[in-house]
Design a protein around this motif. Structure first.
Motif, PDB file in Angstrom:
ATOM      1  N   VAL A  41      -4.093  39.683  36.461  1.00 59.55           N
ATOM      2  CA  VAL A  41      -2.856  38.946  36.223  1.00 59.55           C
ATOM      3  C   VAL A  41      -1.719  39.635  36.950  1.00 59.55           C
ATOM      4  N   LEU A  42      -0.814  38.837  37.506  1.00 62.04           N
ATOM      5  CA  LEU A  42       0.381  39.315  38.188  1.00 62.04           C
ATOM      6  C   LEU A  42       1.599  38.673  37.538  1.00 62.04           C
ATOM      7  N   TYR A  43       2.693  39.418  37.443  1.00 59.43           N
ATOM      8  CA  TYR A  43       3.953  38.879  36.917  1.00 59.43           C
ATOM      9  C   TYR A  43       5.036  39.071  37.975  1.00 59.43           C
ATOM     10  N   PHE A  44       5.552  37.940  38.495  1.00 54.43           N
ATOM     11  CA  PHE A  44       6.605  37.992  39.501  1.00 54.43           C
ATOM     12  C   PHE A  44       7.956  37.716  38.845  1.00 54.43           C
ATOM     13  N   ASP A  45       8.973  38.513  39.231  1.00 56.05           N
ATOM     14  CA  ASP A  45      10.309  38.326  38.664  1.00 56.05           C
ATOM     15  C   ASP A  45      11.027  37.136  39.291  1.00 56.05           C
ATOM     16  N   GLY A  46      10.794  36.906  40.565  1.00 56.69           N
ATOM     17  CA  GLY A  46      11.470  35.816  41.243  1.00 56.69           C
ATOM     18  C   GLY A  46      10.692  34.518  41.179  1.00 56.69           C
ATOM     19  N   SER A  47      11.116  33.572  41.996  1.00 55.34           N
ATOM     20  CA  SER A  47      10.472  32.260  42.045  1.00 55.34           C
ATOM     21  C   SER A  47       9.109  32.360  42.729  1.00 55.34           C
ATOM     22  N   VAL A  48       8.175  31.549  42.257  1.00 54.38           N
ATOM     23  CA  VAL A  48       6.849  31.470  42.886  1.00 54.38           C
ATOM     24  C   VAL A  48       6.711  30.136  43.621  1.00 54.38           C
ATOM     25  N   SER A  49       7.831  29.543  43.971  1.00 51.90           N
ATOM     26  CA  SER A  49       7.809  28.291  44.726  1.00 51.90           C
ATOM     27  C   SER A  49       7.101  28.514  46.061  1.00 51.90           C
ATOM     28  N   GLY A  50       6.176  27.626  46.383  1.00 53.63           N
ATOM     29  CA  GLY A  50       5.396  27.777  47.606  1.00 53.63           C
ATOM     30  C   GLY A  50       4.036  28.392  47.375  1.00 53.63           C
ATOM     31  N   LEU A  51       3.828  28.955  46.172  1.00 57.44           N
ATOM     32  CA  LEU A  51       2.520  29.514  45.837  1.00 57.44           C
ATOM     33  C   LEU A  51       1.735  28.469  45.050  1.00 57.44           C
ATOM     34  N   SER A  52       0.501  28.240  45.422  1.00 59.05           N
ATOM     35  CA  SER A  52      -0.310  27.211  44.781  1.00 59.05           C
ATOM     36  C   SER A  52      -1.679  27.768  44.426  1.00 59.05           C
ATOM     37  N   ILE A  53      -2.364  27.063  43.525  1.00 61.74           N
ATOM     38  CA  ILE A  53      -3.721  27.446  43.150  1.00 61.74           C
ATOM     39  C   ILE A  53      -4.632  27.314  44.379  1.00 61.74           C
ATOM     40  N   ARG A 120       0.252  47.460  44.842  1.00 58.11           N
ATOM     41  CA  ARG A 120       1.145  46.469  44.269  1.00 58.11           C
ATOM     42  C   ARG A 120       0.894  45.120  44.947  1.00 58.11           C
ATOM     43  N   ALA A 121       1.331  44.068  44.291  1.00 59.56           N
ATOM     44  CA  ALA A 121       1.194  42.719  44.839  1.00 59.56           C
ATOM     45  C   ALA A 121       2.584  42.157  45.116  1.00 59.56           C
ATOM     46  N   ARG A 122       2.687  41.359  46.149  1.00 54.63           N
ATOM     47  CA  ARG A 122       3.941  40.663  46.445  1.00 54.63           C
ATOM     48  C   ARG A 122       3.634  39.343  47.136  1.00 54.63           C
ATOM     49  N   LEU A 123       4.590  38.449  47.088  1.00 57.52           N
ATOM     50  CA  LEU A 123       4.446  37.163  47.759  1.00 57.52           C
ATOM     51  C   LEU A 123       4.811  37.324  49.227  1.00 57.52           C
ATOM     52  N   GLN A 124       4.022  36.683  50.081  1.00 59.07           N
ATOM     53  CA  GLN A 124       4.271  36.746  51.516  1.00 59.07           C
ATOM     54  C   GLN A 124       4.170  35.347  52.091  1.00 59.07           C
ATOM     55  N   LEU A 125       5.127  34.995  52.944  1.00 61.05           N
ATOM     56  CA  LEU A 125       5.125  33.678  53.567  1.00 61.05           C
ATOM     57  C   LEU A 125       3.907  33.536  54.468  1.00 61.05           C
ATOM     58  N   GLN A 126       3.131  32.502  54.220  1.00 57.89           N
ATOM     59  CA  GLN A 126       1.905  32.279  54.975  1.00 57.89           C
ATOM     60  C   GLN A 126       2.132  31.372  56.176  1.00 57.89           C
ATOM     61  N   SER A 127       3.026  30.397  56.018  1.00 61.88           N
ATOM     62  CA  SER A 127       3.291  29.449  57.101  1.00 61.88           C
ATOM     63  C   SER A 127       4.756  29.021  57.062  1.00 61.88           C
ATOM     64  N   LEU A 128       5.439  29.170  58.199  1.00 62.46           N
ATOM     65  CA  LEU A 128       6.827  28.722  58.286  1.00 62.46           C
ATOM     66  C   LEU A 128       6.928  27.206  58.242  1.00 62.46           C
ATOM     67  N   ILE A 129       5.888  26.539  58.716  1.00 60.91           N
ATOM     68  CA  ILE A 129       5.919  25.069  58.779  1.00 60.91           C
ATOM     69  C   ILE A 129       5.776  24.459  57.393  1.00 60.91           C
ATOM     70  N   THR A 130       4.775  24.919  56.635  1.00 61.51           N
ATOM     71  CA  THR A 130       4.512  24.334  55.317  1.00 61.51           C
ATOM     72  C   THR A 130       5.271  25.036  54.188  1.00 61.51           C
ATOM     73  N   GLY A 131       5.754  26.259  54.431  1.00 60.50           N
ATOM     74  CA  GLY A 131       6.449  26.995  53.387  1.00 60.50           C
ATOM     75  C   GLY A 131       5.516  27.531  52.314  1.00 60.50           C
ATOM     76  N   GLN A 132       4.227  27.603  52.626  1.00 62.49           N
ATOM     77  CA  GLN A 132       3.245  28.083  51.662  1.00 62.49           C
ATOM     78  C   GLN A 132       3.213  29.618  51.643  1.00 62.49           C
ATOM     79  N   TYR A 133       2.977  30.144  50.446  1.00 64.02           N
ATOM     80  CA  TYR A 133       2.913  31.596  50.271  1.00 64.02           C
ATOM     81  C   TYR A 133       1.497  32.034  49.924  1.00 64.02           C
ATOM     82  N   ARG A 134       1.234  33.305  50.138  1.00 62.13           N
ATOM     83  CA  ARG A 134      -0.005  33.928  49.713  1.00 62.13           C
ATOM     84  C   ARG A 134       0.339  35.216  48.974  1.00 62.13           C
ATOM     85  N   VAL A 135      -0.653  35.807  48.329  1.00 67.98           N
ATOM     86  CA  VAL A 135      -0.454  37.073  47.620  1.00 67.98           C
ATOM     87  C   VAL A 135      -0.960  38.194  48.511  1.00 67.98           C
TER      88      VAL A 135
END
Length: 201
Positions: A41-53, A120-135
């Motif tokens: 389990v991960l707990y992010f303080d900021g928004s997880v917008s762009g992260l999907s299952i 540690r884990a952090r969100l990283q932008l995966q694609s500038l076009i789609t705005g999707q994130y990865r861990v």
């Protein structure tokens, strides 16, 4: 139909039903019923917008697993809301130096030691076009480990993403004061230029 034939038919029907049920469980479980994959389990303080299952989980670019669940948990005591993100680490992502696989307990021990060393884990932008994130998983030894779950051995602490860090830095800047100062400078400069033109005339 004789009694023996009836019993044989019923037995075959029941056995077939049990077999179909077992196959259904395995298929619905994605074939992971007998795997040694471990969920963290991960707990992010900021928004997880762009992260999907299904979003990938990587360690320095190496695929390690995927996101399996994103939830919203409300605490009625202090009206606080947390967003636990579940990730699954693939058992095949860890192998011994001899090339053989490892057990689930040994994998958990490896992750636990890596967390102690600063994993540690952090969100990283995966694609500038789609705005999707990865861990992204990596070592940040200077980042303190804050555990929020009741099972810290199955939790990987997080650090802010670069975008979160930039937003927090901008929020701390006295932008209104800076804009006011810039207006004053421009107004003073404009007056000085106007006075010079009047003198020339």
């Amino acid at each position: 139909m004789t009694s023996q034939t009836y019993r044989t038919t019923v037995g075959a029907f029941v056995l077939g039903g049990i077999t179909l049920f077992a196959l259904g469980v395995i298929m619905l479980g994605g074939g992971r019923l007998f795997s040694n994959d471990v969920e963290y389990v991960l707990y992010f303080d900021g928004s997880v917008s762009g992260l999907s299952i299904g979003a990938p989980v990587v360690f320095r670019g190496v695929p390690m697993g995927s996101v399996t669940q994103i939830s919203l948990v409300a605490n009625p005591r202090d009206s606080n809301v947390t967003i636990p993100v579940l990730i699954r680490i693939d058992e095949k992502s860890f192998v011994r130096s001899s090339g053989t696989g490892i057990s689930e307990s040994f994998q958990q021990e490896i992750i636990r030691r890596m967390v102690q060393r600063g994993l540690r884990a952090r969100l990283q932008l995966q694609s500038l076009i789609t705005g999707q994130y990865r861990v992204e998983l990596d070592f940040y030894p200077d980042a303190p480990a804050h555990f929020r779950s009741s099972t810290p051995d199955l939790e990987i602490p997080t650090v802010p993403s670069p975008i979160d860090t930039l937003q927090r830095t901008l929020a701390k800047l006295p932008l209104e004061h800076m804009v006011h100062s810039l207006d004053s400078i421009l107004e003073t400069l404009s007056r000085a230029l106007a006075d010079d033109k009047l003198k020339e005339g």
